[in-house]
Design a protein around this motif. Structure first.
Motif, PDB file in Angstrom:
ATOM      1  N   THR A 181      -7.920   3.795   5.239  1.00  0.00           N
ATOM      2  CA  THR A 181      -7.339   2.474   5.015  1.00  0.00           C
ATOM      3  C   THR A 181      -7.865   1.913   3.704  1.00  0.00           C
ATOM      4  O   THR A 181      -9.077   1.912   3.476  1.00  0.00           O
ATOM      5  N   VAL A 218      -8.233  -1.372   1.279  1.00  0.00           N
ATOM      6  CA  VAL A 218      -8.286  -2.827   1.369  1.00  0.00           C
ATOM      7  C   VAL A 218      -8.655  -3.371  -0.001  1.00  0.00           C
ATOM      8  O   VAL A 218      -9.440  -2.755  -0.724  1.00  0.00           O
ATOM      9  N   THR A 263       0.816  -1.212   0.000  1.00  0.00           N
ATOM     10  CA  THR A 263       0.000   0.000   0.000  1.00  0.00           C
ATOM     11  C   THR A 263       0.852   1.265   0.000  1.00  0.00           C
ATOM     12  O   THR A 263       2.000   1.271   0.431  1.00  0.00           O
TER      13      THR A 263
END
Length: 117
Positions: free
Chosen positions: A68, A70, A57
């Motif tokens: 965040t 994902v 990431t």
């Protein structure tokens, strides 16, 4: 060709969480990176976060620790969990897919995120 469809944008108050989703369809064979960019009025799109197929990431400094990213490779879908959003996060958020980092190739249609104070 790859098609990207975003969802989850809207109006939230500062501090409320929001989650964006982006589902990819089409030929994903050469796609390694997926991610989120955002665009402020009159400005160029800027990276928010991206993620490689193996989970590497990269985040913009302005969102580190709050957002965040994902990825679910089985669904060709990525998510952006936006925690503690601020009014300055208000922008149009675009999903992107590419073979190389920093080289967006495919774009979604964009979804507006508005954070009220």
């Amino acid at each position: 060709q790859v098609q990207l469809v975003e969802s989850g944008g809207g109006l939230v108050q500062a501090g409320e969480s929001l989650r964006l989703s982006c589902a990819a369809t089409g030929n994903m064979r050469w796609i390694d990176f997926m991610g989120w960019y955002r665009q402020f009025p009159g400005m160029q799109r800027e990276l928010v976060a991206d993620i490689s197929a193996n989970g590497n990431t990269l985040y913009a400094d302005t969102v580190k620790g709050r957002f965040t990213i994902v990825r679910d490779n089985s669904k060709n879908t990525i998510y952006l969990q936006m925690n503690s959003p601020k009014p300055e996060d208000t922008a149009v958020y675009y999903c992107m897919a590419s073979r190389w980092r920093d080289s967006p190739t495919y774009w979604g249609q964009g979804t507006q995120v508005t954070v009220s104070s």
